[in-house]
Enzyme design. Structure first.
Site, PDB file in Angstrom:
ATOM      1  N   GLN A  79      85.271  66.712 -13.780  1.00  0.00           N
ATOM      2  CA  GLN A  79      85.261  66.018 -12.377  1.00  0.00           C
ATOM      3  C   GLN A  79      85.509  64.820 -12.554  1.00  0.00           C
ATOM      4  O   GLN A  79      84.598  64.246 -12.960  1.00  0.00           O
ATOM      5  CB  GLN A  79      84.718  66.814 -11.745  1.00  0.00           C
ATOM      6  CG  GLN A  79      84.794  66.421 -10.270  1.00  0.00           C
ATOM      7  CD  GLN A  79      83.905  66.981  -9.183  1.00  0.00           C
ATOM      8  OE1 GLN A  79      82.751  66.474  -9.200  1.00  0.00           O
ATOM      9  NE2 GLN A  79      84.146  67.936  -8.157  1.00  0.00           N
ATOM     10  N   TYR A 138      84.159  61.299  -0.535  1.00  0.00           N
ATOM     11  CA  TYR A 138      84.274  60.230  -1.756  1.00  0.00           C
ATOM     12  C   TYR A 138      85.545  59.472  -1.547  1.00  0.00           C
ATOM     13  O   TYR A 138      86.225  59.412  -0.572  1.00  0.00           O
ATOM     14  CB  TYR A 138      84.473  61.094  -3.051  1.00  0.00           C
ATOM     15  CG  TYR A 138      82.972  61.533  -3.592  1.00  0.00           C
ATOM     16  CD1 TYR A 138      82.326  62.451  -2.919  1.00  0.00           C
ATOM     17  CD2 TYR A 138      82.754  61.469  -4.871  1.00  0.00           C
ATOM     18  CE1 TYR A 138      80.867  63.103  -3.245  1.00  0.00           C
ATOM     19  CE2 TYR A 138      81.564  61.923  -5.427  1.00  0.00           C
ATOM     20  CZ  TYR A 138      80.639  62.735  -4.631  1.00  0.00           C
ATOM     21  OH  TYR A 138      79.528  63.493  -4.947  1.00  0.00           O
ATOM     22  N   ARG A 165      76.674  78.326  -6.705  1.00  0.00           N
ATOM     23  CA  ARG A 165      75.480  78.724  -6.445  1.00  0.00           C
ATOM     24  C   ARG A 165      74.947  80.216  -7.124  1.00  0.00           C
ATOM     25  O   ARG A 165      74.239  80.415  -7.835  1.00  0.00           O
ATOM     26  CB  ARG A 165      74.759  78.877  -4.935  1.00  0.00           C
ATOM     27  CG  ARG A 165      74.584  77.440  -4.416  1.00  0.00           C
ATOM     28  CD  ARG A 165      74.536  77.527  -2.872  1.00  0.00           C
ATOM     29  NE  ARG A 165      76.128  77.915  -2.128  1.00  0.00           N
ATOM     30  CZ  ARG A 165      76.005  78.201  -0.915  1.00  0.00           C
ATOM     31  NH1 ARG A 165      74.987  78.109  -0.067  1.00  0.00           N
ATOM     32  NH2 ARG A 165      77.197  78.582  -0.409  1.00  0.00           N
TER      33      ARG A 165
END
Length: 400
Positions: free
Chosen positions: A107, A177, A353
């Site tokens: 990423q 971001y 998760r």
């Protein structure tokens, strides 16, 4: 446009699948969950072992998060940023993941206003001046020269990723971001060619993805992680996300889209859903933020109901508007959710998760289709980021 699939047309999620120039062994991706296992911007054995565990657990591809295109573009001082000194460790990581049978993505992006200048040693750049409530500092408006440099650095980062053996890069256009903050009408008050209309606000996102494509061509796969909803009043929302997705498709700069939601700057729980572990967060942050978190954390760390496949409703609207391959993120916990994603025209699924809880979940799903994740969505894994590295608190921590 993609047509609804009937049961017989649904792809097998555990069969090999093509993503741009890369063939994955199956359609499951370990999503980018910031590990906090790098040190001084370099790969560690712990970071390698983390991704090898997910590769050995059966995913088609695992995603290394978060690798900044520049030193000041990190969110903290430990994160990897692309430079020659990082390359040997990154090559060790990709070799180890490949040896375990999976592909690996990096990423890439720039933290923008989410960054912490005290830790990175550089400014937290943003479209317009903004006070960050998390680190109690004001951001620095990016100049045109800053943006030109950052666009160029995205291309350079992608080349380094390919040279280090990564199979793909995921360009970060979400969570407020830098590129995402430019998309947001709430955060972007500029009067130049990067502000105002959606076309102007999307200029940076389109430029960084194009720089990546121009730099690497078809050497590796290129994904974009794009917000559908910032989760804050006046922010970027689904109707504009549809247009940006169409522009990305038209440009040919990405091979797939992964849609997400929420703002790391203003509303992080909008991404995760489930419990908001305010007291756990307060344990790991310094004063005066610690006291502020305990007193007012409920205003910032809001609780949103969890449901399986919780981004599917919004992501379907993007799916209907573009023909690009798409990755469904958000509450992918069982074979039933994966099959529903495939039936709705998504080519891949991303899991976070659930795989922190059980790195071998994909292997187990293949052996027993009725297997579901044991994750209880307590979100305490989020707080471990600030300790010794991201992990599920329900799994005993190994010390060796």
């Amino acid at each position: 446009m993609p047509q609804p699939l009937v049961q017989g047309d649904m792809p097998d999620p555990f069969a090999p699948a093509t993503l741009g120039p890369v063939t994955l062994r199956n359609r499951t991706i370990k999503s980018a969950t910031y590990e906090n296992m790098a040190r001084d911007g370099l790969v560690t054995d712990a970071l390698i072992n983390f991704h090898v565990a997910h590769a050995a657990g059966g995913v088609g591809m695992t995603t290394v998060a978060y690798c900044s295109v520049s030193k000041e573009g990190r969110t903290d001082g430990r994160q990897i940023y692309w430079r020659p000194e990082a390359m040997p460790g990154l090559r060790r990581l990709t070799d180890a993941v490949h040896a375990a049978g999976a592909a690996v993505s990096a990423q890439i992006g720039h933290s923008g206003p989410v960054g912490n200048p005290k830790q990175t040693g550089g400014p937290a750049l943003s479209p317009s001046r903004f006070f960050n409530p998390q680190n109690l500092r004001a951001t620095t408006p990016a100049t045109r020269e800053d943006l030109k440099r950052i666009i160029r650095q995205h291309g350079q980062a992608a080349v380094m990723a390919a040279d280090a053996g990564f199979d793909a890069v995921e360009v970060h256009l979400g969570h407020n971001y830098l590129a995402s903050s430019f998309l947001s009408p709430r955060l972007n008050k500029r009067k130049d060619e990067y502000g105002g209309s959606l076309e102007n606000r999307a200029r940076l996102a389109l430029a960084v993805t194009q720089a990546v494509r121009d730099a690497v061509g078809d050497r590796i796969a290129i994904l974009a992680k794009l917000n559908m909803d910032d989760g804050v009043p006046g922010g970027f929302w689904l109707d504009e996300a549809i247009a940006v997705a169409q522009w990305l498709e038209r440009a040919g700069s990405v091979d797939a889209l992964e849609m997400t939601e929420g703002s790391s700057l203003l509303n992080p729980m909008y991404l995760f859903k489930g419990d908001a572990p305010i007291e756990d967060f307060a344990k790991y942050v310094p004063e005066p933020v610690k006291t502020g978190t305990r007193l007012f954390g409920g205003r910032f760390l809001k609780t949103y109901p969890y449901s399986d496949g919780y981004f599917l409703r919004d992501a379907r609207q993007i799916r209907a508007a573009v023909s690009l391959p798409m990755v469904l993120l958000g509450g992918v916990t069982s074979r039933a959710v994966i099959d529903e994603a495939m039936a709705q025209g998504f080519q891949f699924v991303a899991m976070g998760r659930a795989l922190l809880r059980e790195p071998d979940l994909i292997n187990r799903m293949q052996k027993e289709p009725g297997t579901s994740s044991l994750c209880i969505h307590c979100n305490k894994c989020m707080t471990t980021i600030f300790a010794n590295g991201t992990r599920c608190v329900l799994v005993p921590e190994h010390t060796s």
